[in-house]
Design a protein around this motif. Sequence first.
Motif, short mmCIF file in Angstrom:
data_model
loop_
_atom_site.label_atom_id
_atom_site.label_comp_id
_atom_site.label_asym_id
_atom_site.label_seq_id
_atom_site.Cartn_x
_atom_site.Cartn_y
_atom_site.Cartn_z
N VAL A 337 0.83 -1.20 0.00
CA VAL A 337 0.00 0.00 0.00
C VAL A 337 0.87 1.25 0.00
O VAL A 337 1.62 1.50 0.95
N VAL A 338 0.76 2.03 -1.08
CA VAL A 338 1.47 3.31 -1.19
C VAL A 338 0.47 4.34 -1.68
O VAL A 338 -0.69 4.01 -1.95
N ASN A 339 0.86 5.60 -1.79
CA ASN A 339 -0.03 6.56 -2.43
C ASN A 339 0.63 7.15 -3.67
O ASN A 339 1.85 7.29 -3.73
N TYR A 340 -0.23 7.47 -4.66
CA TYR A 340 0.30 8.17 -5.83
C TYR A 340 0.62 9.59 -5.42
O TYR A 340 0.00 10.15 -4.52
N ASN A 341 1.62 10.18 -6.03
CA ASN A 341 2.14 11.46 -5.56
C ASN A 341 2.77 12.23 -6.73
O ASN A 341 3.41 11.63 -7.58
N SER A 354 2.94 11.52 -11.75
CA SER A 354 3.98 10.62 -12.27
C SER A 354 4.60 9.71 -11.22
O SER A 354 5.36 8.82 -11.56
N GLY A 355 4.30 9.97 -9.94
CA GLY A 355 5.08 9.26 -8.93
C GLY A 355 4.27 8.53 -7.88
O GLY A 355 3.04 8.59 -7.82
N ILE A 356 5.01 7.80 -7.06
CA ILE A 356 4.44 7.23 -5.83
C ILE A 356 5.34 7.63 -4.67
O ILE A 356 6.54 7.84 -4.84
N ARG A 357 4.71 7.76 -3.50
CA ARG A 357 5.46 8.06 -2.28
C ARG A 357 5.47 6.80 -1.43
O ARG A 357 4.45 6.12 -1.30
N ILE A 358 6.61 6.50 -0.87
CA ILE A 358 6.79 5.28 -0.08
C ILE A 358 7.39 5.67 1.27
O ILE A 358 8.30 6.49 1.32
N GLY A 359 6.88 5.09 2.35
CA GLY A 359 7.45 5.38 3.67
C GLY A 359 7.69 4.11 4.46
O GLY A 359 6.99 3.11 4.29
N THR A 360 8.70 4.15 5.33
CA THR A 360 9.10 2.92 6.03
C THR A 360 8.75 2.91 7.52
O THR A 360 9.14 2.00 8.24
N ALA A 361 8.00 3.92 8.00
CA ALA A 361 7.73 3.99 9.44
C ALA A 361 6.89 2.81 9.93
O ALA A 361 7.18 2.21 10.98
#
Length: 415
Positions: A337-341, A354-361
């Motif tokens: 699960v990521v969000n488009y960004n 054009s992008g996706i945002r990814i987080g590792t928390a």
Amino acid sequence: MEQLRSTDREIYELIKLEEKRQFDKIRLIASENYVSSAVLQATGSVLTNKYSEGYAGKRYYEGQQVIDQVERLAIERAKDLFGAEHVNVQPYSGSPANVAVYFAFLNPGDTILGMALPHGGHLTHGAKVSISGKYFNAHSYSLSRETGLIDYEEIRAKALACRPKIIIAGHSAYPRIIDFERFRAIADECGALLMADMAHFAGLVAGGAHPSPVDSADVVTTTTHKSLRGPRGAMILCKERYAAAIDKAVFPGIQGGPHNNSTAAMAVAFKEAATDEFKHYASQVVENSRILAETLIGHGFTLITGGSDNHLLLVDLTSKDIGGKPAAQTLDRAGIVVNYNAVPFDPRKPTDPSGIRIGTAAVTSRGFQEKEMRQVGEWINAVISEPQNDHLISEIAEDIAVFCRDFPPPGLTLP
Ligand SMILES: *Cc1c(COP(=O)(O)O)cnc(C)c1O
């Protein structure tokens, strides 16, 4: 949740379904996390029953013998954790916290300068659709076209030209650390207040894995539910000389009674965040982000700024020939699960960037380390390489659900 189950079967079932979703999927939304059972219990406590307009010792209703102690404890812990002179723990969430700061220092029409929304700024940093852009004369700074990095010279030039009352340092999608002292110098040069919004990286600051804005900035706002791993809520940290203005702006300025259950849960989260375990967590979040960045770059992905030194990655999918939205939707079907960004200077529409945002928390809270992050990178690459391959997508989703069983997240029970 036996009582809930017998009172309201529908909501009970939905909560159970969401719990399963949070268990079975790899949650890489950069603003999300898993709170501990202790934080959940405080959030669900009888403190939700109490009205406490005002501040400890200066309330408008009687019966605050206990609540005053809860709020004082939350404040003291926050002050210790971040080394702040004054803390207000009452904002309902990050957006109201920011509005409260504007209400404390600005009149309608006054000028603010924040990071542009499509470059990673938050709505409340002056976006046109937000109260911050409608009621104030909002100017924005962008990222460098060449490097994707904050361009402090551009900020300085803009600040000297538009003379903002408040400069905002902070973001929702910038994968690098911020030089708060540079911001301080710019604010001083143009006579602005410096507001830092550490909503995304407050947990890294608490754990010593990101520079703290608390000394440099006049006012710092933050949510408590992102990397800080507390309940939904927010707080404002400031120098003592702004304490009265900030408190008055929160209540009675823009809010009524505080959410005491959240205040208690915040206090619990601050206690947890002051431990060595949390320090380890914060550095692992950054390490996991670095490893995922390395894995994706190895598969030919384009990362804005070429990597990450916080909890988040911003991936430009242009070279992979897929938009951010279909990519995010396909990844979700595969259990990631990521969000488009939007990416800086995105040629595509904000609704299909054009992008996706990814987080590792969140994944770090459930125990993912180097090996797991490399595997996550492999899965992301597999999905993005063949987004039309439904068989592959469902196979990966099954593999991920099995994989996730070995990493029970805090606060959740095995479905
Ligand atoms: C998430 C976020 C907020 C707002 O928080 P909400 O609790 O969603 O209102 C404010 N500022 C930044 C930088 C954020 O990332």
